[in-house]
Design an enzyme around this catalytic site. Sequence first.
Site, PDB file in Angstrom:
ATOM      1  N   SER A 134     -17.287   3.411  30.734  1.00  0.00           N
ATOM      2  CA  SER A 134     -16.154   3.719  29.852  1.00  0.00           C
ATOM      3  C   SER A 134     -15.063   4.544  30.507  1.00  0.00           C
ATOM      4  O   SER A 134     -13.923   4.520  30.075  1.00  0.00           O
ATOM      5  CB  SER A 134     -16.653   4.452  28.611  1.00  0.00           C
ATOM      6  OG  SER A 134     -17.332   5.631  28.988  1.00  0.00           O
TER       7      SER A 134
ATOM      8  N   HIS B 175     -19.229  -1.399  26.126  1.00  0.00           N
ATOM      9  CA  HIS B 175     -17.849  -1.785  26.460  1.00  0.00           C
ATOM     10  C   HIS B 175     -17.758  -3.213  26.985  1.00  0.00           C
ATOM     11  O   HIS B 175     -16.653  -3.691  27.253  1.00  0.00           O
ATOM     12  CB  HIS B 175     -17.267  -0.817  27.492  1.00  0.00           C
ATOM     13  CG  HIS B 175     -17.044   0.545  26.926  1.00  0.00           C
ATOM     14  ND1 HIS B 175     -15.851   0.945  26.356  1.00  0.00           N
ATOM     15  CD2 HIS B 175     -17.886   1.601  26.804  1.00  0.00           C
ATOM     16  CE1 HIS B 175     -15.963   2.180  25.932  1.00  0.00           C
ATOM     17  NE2 HIS B 175     -17.187   2.609  26.191  1.00  0.00           N
TER      18      HIS B 175
ATOM     19  N   LYS C 280     -16.610  -1.062  18.951  1.00  0.00           N
ATOM     20  CA  LYS C 280     -15.576  -1.439  19.921  1.00  0.00           C
ATOM     21  C   LYS C 280     -15.125  -2.879  19.644  1.00  0.00           C
ATOM     22  O   LYS C 280     -14.312  -3.084  18.766  1.00  0.00           O
ATOM     23  CB  LYS C 280     -16.101  -1.193  21.331  1.00  0.00           C
ATOM     24  CG  LYS C 280     -16.562   0.287  21.451  1.00  0.00           C
ATOM     25  CD  LYS C 280     -16.894   0.734  22.809  1.00  0.00           C
ATOM     26  CE  LYS C 280     -17.601   2.084  22.813  1.00  0.00           C
ATOM     27  NZ  LYS C 280     -16.880   3.190  22.204  1.00  0.00           N
TER      28      LYS C 280
HETATM   29  C1  LIG Z   1     -21.374   3.474  26.835  1.00  0.00           C
HETATM   30  C2  LIG Z   1     -21.368   3.931  25.405  1.00  0.00           C
HETATM   31  N1  LIG Z   1     -22.519   3.879  24.702  1.00  0.00           N
HETATM   32  C3  LIG Z   1     -22.567   4.276  23.424  1.00  0.00           C
HETATM   33  C4  LIG Z   1     -21.447   4.739  22.767  1.00  0.00           C
HETATM   34  C5  LIG Z   1     -21.556   5.221  21.344  1.00  0.00           C
HETATM   35  O1  LIG Z   1     -21.026   4.305  20.462  1.00  0.00           O
HETATM   36  P1  LIG Z   1     -20.653   4.688  18.959  1.00  0.00           P
HETATM   37  O2  LIG Z   1     -19.194   4.954  18.930  1.00  0.00           O
HETATM   38  O3  LIG Z   1     -21.023   3.483  18.171  1.00  0.00           O
HETATM   39  O4  LIG Z   1     -21.460   5.861  18.552  1.00  0.00           O
HETATM   40  C6  LIG Z   1     -20.228   4.784  23.440  1.00  0.00           C
HETATM   41  C7  LIG Z   1     -19.031   5.263  22.746  1.00  0.00           C
HETATM   42  O5  LIG Z   1     -17.999   5.534  23.266  1.00  0.00           O
HETATM   43  C8  LIG Z   1     -20.180   4.379  24.800  1.00  0.00           C
HETATM   44  O6  LIG Z   1     -19.043   4.434  25.503  1.00  0.00           O
END
Ligand SMILES: Cc1ncc(COP(=O)(O)O)c(C=O)c1O
Length: 403
Positions: free
Chosen positions: A187, A215, A246
């Site tokens: 990310s 992502h 997302k």
């Molecule tokens: C790699 C990754 N995993 C998990 C999450 C968590 O997702 P959520 O927004 O559904 O809690 C994110 C959120 O930015 C993320 O970038």
Amino acid sequence: MTILLEKFRPLEEKRAALVACSGEDPFHVIVERVVSATESVVNGRQVIMVGTNNYLGLTFDPDCVAAACKAIREEGTGTTGSRMANGSYAAHVALENELAAFFNCPAAIVFSTGYMANLGVLSTLPGPGDVILMDADCHASIYDGTRLGAAQVIRFRHNNTADLEKRLQRLGEQSSRTLVVVEGIYSMLGDCAPLREIVDIKRRYGASLLVDEAHSLGVLGEHGRGLAEEAEVEGEVDFITGTFSKSLGSIGGFCVSRVPELEHMRYSTRPYTFTASSSPSLIASTRQALQILSHGVELRTKLWDNATRLHQGLTEMGFDLGAEVSPVIAVKLPLSIEEDPTILWGELLSQGIYVNLVLPPAAPGGSPMLRCSLSAAHSPEQIDAVLEAFTAVSAKLQLEPQT
Ligand SMILES: Cc1ncc(COP(=O)(O)O)c(C=O)c1O
């Protein structure tokens, strides 16, 4: 002030300094009105949002909106409890079946957020005597999940397969009790895990592999199943976690597995058991979005066209970008930068462009970043407006244009 709050004073002072710099709090921007999937009103002015994760632009998709409204009318605004205590709404189970079918997997568990999916899996699946071997750049939810559990936790250097192999080798017989954890697209920098090499290593050492496709879901692979599909290694990835927040444009998370026994974990995982299940409207819009995503070749093409246009333009201006073309484009600012990054961020906002400001320690490698996230819903004209705004930043940094 209570003494308990005193430890936050240094952070608050830093925040106040940032606000003094640009006249804005970059970490508390108020979105006064949402205009569309790519535009909002901030400070009374319409801005182009290049800092969301709305990769396929589905937040205003008419079918997703209609499905959410119908679910609210028919099933109410919330489930008011956990599935274990209150029962599972049929739609939650249907979504689990649809996710399993989409990934060609026998097992799927839906969690209330992507954060909780990682908390749930990382805290429960590897237990005492097991090892988690994770990429150092993994998301906070993965780090936090490991803290809740009892497995030994080891990090390997970001995307460094030699380091991964060295650590697995050192583990000896324990390597077969090791869960390697990586992400599809990272990310912060927008780079991908070298998944084919990682799969080869995990196979040789008998380890298991989890890929967080947060992502990359909807973004990579012919059917949008993520990096594992793109790299043609789906049969070798044991667990996939991901989020609905997302490319699916709602809220929620999941774990799917090619191992049917994942189901045995469901009632032992506290972030599943001790929290309310997602609201009916979120589940309904996610189900609709998943249908669109799975047939979303056109949306993916638009997204990648936009990413290529922005990446090319920024490269030509001389910016140092975090990775090759990706829907996440990290504009790295030089470590020696004289200008405060917050001022540059504020200037983009004043020109009607909202990007994410990423400051150390959150920025990998320590250089501050202006991070852009693209959407299939951006128009080429919006991308050009973003490039126009970055011209001023490149002038301030005295970058040499690349031809
Ligand atoms: C790699 C990754 N995993 C998990 C999450 C968590 O997702 P959520 O927004 O559904 O809690 C994110 C959120 O930015 C993320 O970038």
